[in-house]
Design a protein around this motif. Sequence first.
Motif, PDB file in Angstrom:
ATOM      1  N   GLN A  25      17.177 -37.988  30.280  1.00 39.43           N
ATOM      2  CA  GLN A  25      16.272 -37.665  31.383  1.00 39.43           C
ATOM      3  C   GLN A  25      15.603 -38.908  31.956  1.00 39.43           C
ATOM      4  O   GLN A  25      15.228 -38.928  33.128  1.00 39.43           O
ATOM      5  CB  GLN A  25      15.184 -36.697  30.911  1.00 39.43           C
ATOM      6  CG  GLN A  25      15.691 -35.322  30.597  1.00 39.43           C
ATOM      7  CD  GLN A  25      14.576 -34.432  30.071  1.00 39.43           C
ATOM      8  OE1 GLN A  25      13.489 -34.902  29.759  1.00 39.43           O
ATOM      9  NE2 GLN A  25      14.856 -33.150  29.973  1.00 39.43           N
ATOM     10  N   GLU A  26      15.425 -39.933  31.148  1.00 43.73           N
ATOM     11  CA  GLU A  26      14.694 -41.137  31.562  1.00 43.73           C
ATOM     12  C   GLU A  26      15.553 -42.389  31.387  1.00 43.73           C
ATOM     13  O   GLU A  26      15.277 -43.242  30.547  1.00 43.73           O
ATOM     14  CB  GLU A  26      13.412 -41.279  30.729  1.00 43.73           C
ATOM     15  CG  GLU A  26      12.465 -40.111  30.815  1.00 43.73           C
ATOM     16  CD  GLU A  26      11.818 -39.972  32.170  1.00 43.73           C
ATOM     17  OE1 GLU A  26      11.768 -40.958  32.920  1.00 43.73           O
ATOM     18  OE2 GLU A  26      11.363 -38.863  32.475  1.00 43.73           O
ATOM     19  N   PRO A  27      16.609 -42.545  32.171  1.00 51.52           N
ATOM     20  CA  PRO A  27      17.471 -43.723  31.980  1.00 51.52           C
ATOM     21  C   PRO A  27      16.793 -45.038  32.357  1.00 51.52           C
ATOM     22  O   PRO A  27      17.124 -46.090  31.804  1.00 51.52           O
ATOM     23  CB  PRO A  27      18.670 -43.444  32.874  1.00 51.52           C
ATOM     24  CG  PRO A  27      18.166 -42.505  33.909  1.00 51.52           C
ATOM     25  CD  PRO A  27      17.093 -41.689  33.240  1.00 51.52           C
ATOM     26  N   GLY A  28      15.835 -45.005  33.264  1.00 50.35           N
ATOM     27  CA  GLY A  28      15.133 -46.225  33.669  1.00 50.35           C
ATOM     28  C   GLY A  28      14.317 -46.814  32.531  1.00 50.35           C
ATOM     29  O   GLY A  28      14.280 -48.032  32.342  1.00 50.35           O
ATOM     30  N   VAL A  29      13.677 -45.961  31.771  1.00 48.03           N
ATOM     31  CA  VAL A  29      12.857 -46.427  30.648  1.00 48.03           C
ATOM     32  C   VAL A  29      13.753 -47.056  29.584  1.00 48.03           C
ATOM     33  O   VAL A  29      13.421 -48.114  29.030  1.00 48.03           O
ATOM     34  CB  VAL A  29      12.038 -45.257  30.052  1.00 48.03           C
ATOM     35  CG1 VAL A  29      11.258 -45.697  28.840  1.00 48.03           C
ATOM     36  CG2 VAL A  29      11.105 -44.680  31.104  1.00 48.03           C
ATOM     37  N   ILE A  30      14.884 -46.441  29.315  1.00 48.03           N
ATOM     38  CA  ILE A  30      15.814 -46.987  28.333  1.00 48.03           C
ATOM     39  C   ILE A  30      16.343 -48.339  28.808  1.00 48.03           C
ATOM     40  O   ILE A  30      16.476 -49.284  28.014  1.00 48.03           O
ATOM     41  CB  ILE A  30      16.977 -46.000  28.092  1.00 48.03           C
ATOM     42  CG1 ILE A  30      16.444 -44.655  27.575  1.00 48.03           C
ATOM     43  CG2 ILE A  30      17.991 -46.580  27.125  1.00 48.03           C
ATOM     44  CD1 ILE A  30      15.642 -44.729  26.311  1.00 48.03           C
ATOM     45  N   THR A  31      16.604 -48.472  30.095  1.00 45.75           N
ATOM     46  CA  THR A  31      17.081 -49.745  30.643  1.00 45.75           C
ATOM     47  C   THR A  31      16.035 -50.836  30.465  1.00 45.75           C
ATOM     48  O   THR A  31      16.356 -51.963  30.079  1.00 45.75           O
ATOM     49  CB  THR A  31      17.427 -49.584  32.133  1.00 45.75           C
ATOM     50  OG1 THR A  31      18.377 -48.533  32.276  1.00 45.75           O
ATOM     51  CG2 THR A  31      17.973 -50.863  32.716  1.00 45.75           C
ATOM     52  N   VAL A  32      14.784 -50.507  30.726  1.00 46.82           N
ATOM     53  CA  VAL A  32      13.701 -51.482  30.556  1.00 46.82           C
ATOM     54  C   VAL A  32      13.573 -51.875  29.090  1.00 46.82           C
ATOM     55  O   VAL A  32      13.408 -53.066  28.765  1.00 46.82           O
ATOM     56  CB  VAL A  32      12.370 -50.922  31.107  1.00 46.82           C
ATOM     57  CG1 VAL A  32      11.201 -51.809  30.723  1.00 46.82           C
ATOM     58  CG2 VAL A  32      12.451 -50.777  32.609  1.00 46.82           C
ATOM     59  N   GLY A  37      14.247 -55.979  25.107  1.00 48.36           N
ATOM     60  CA  GLY A  37      14.806 -56.330  23.799  1.00 48.36           C
ATOM     61  C   GLY A  37      15.708 -57.545  23.876  1.00 48.36           C
ATOM     62  O   GLY A  37      15.632 -58.443  23.032  1.00 48.36           O
ATOM     63  N   VAL A  38      16.567 -57.615  24.891  1.00 47.33           N
ATOM     64  CA  VAL A  38      17.469 -58.753  25.041  1.00 47.33           C
ATOM     65  C   VAL A  38      16.680 -60.027  25.315  1.00 47.33           C
ATOM     66  O   VAL A  38      16.966 -61.092  24.735  1.00 47.33           O
ATOM     67  CB  VAL A  38      18.495 -58.482  26.163  1.00 47.33           C
ATOM     68  CG1 VAL A  38      19.229 -59.743  26.562  1.00 47.33           C
ATOM     69  CG2 VAL A  38      19.474 -57.409  25.732  1.00 47.33           C
ATOM     70  N   VAL A  39      15.669 -59.945  26.158  1.00 50.50           N
ATOM     71  CA  VAL A  39      14.837 -61.126  26.441  1.00 50.50           C
ATOM     72  C   VAL A  39      14.093 -61.556  25.177  1.00 50.50           C
ATOM     73  O   VAL A  39      14.011 -62.755  24.870  1.00 50.50           O
ATOM     74  CB  VAL A  39      13.858 -60.848  27.603  1.00 50.50           C
ATOM     75  CG1 VAL A  39      12.822 -61.946  27.737  1.00 50.50           C
ATOM     76  CG2 VAL A  39      14.626 -60.669  28.901  1.00 50.50           C
ATOM     77  N   GLY A  40      13.570 -60.603  24.435  1.00 50.63           N
ATOM     78  CA  GLY A  40      12.863 -60.923  23.191  1.00 50.63           C
ATOM     79  C   GLY A  40      13.765 -61.582  22.174  1.00 50.63           C
ATOM     80  O   GLY A  40      13.398 -62.594  21.554  1.00 50.63           O
TER      81      GLY A  40
END
Length: 63
Positions: A25-32, A37-40
């Motif tokens: 339902q919330e693909p934008g939140v998962i993308t963020v 995570g990748v930046v971290g």
Amino acid sequence: MAAISTVVARDTYAALSKRQNWAAQEPGVITVFCIVGVVGIGLICLFIYKKLVARRERRQAVV
């Protein structure tokens, strides 16, 4: 007593089967979350790399 546990099991299964997939339902939140995570992980790797390079330079300066 067995009838009570059967009713409870049936109601529990019905409640669980009606649950929605929050991630779908919330693909934008998962993308963020993935981007953060990748930046971290990248920043942590950069920090470790700089520490290793500094340690290698100190070791070569002693020898």
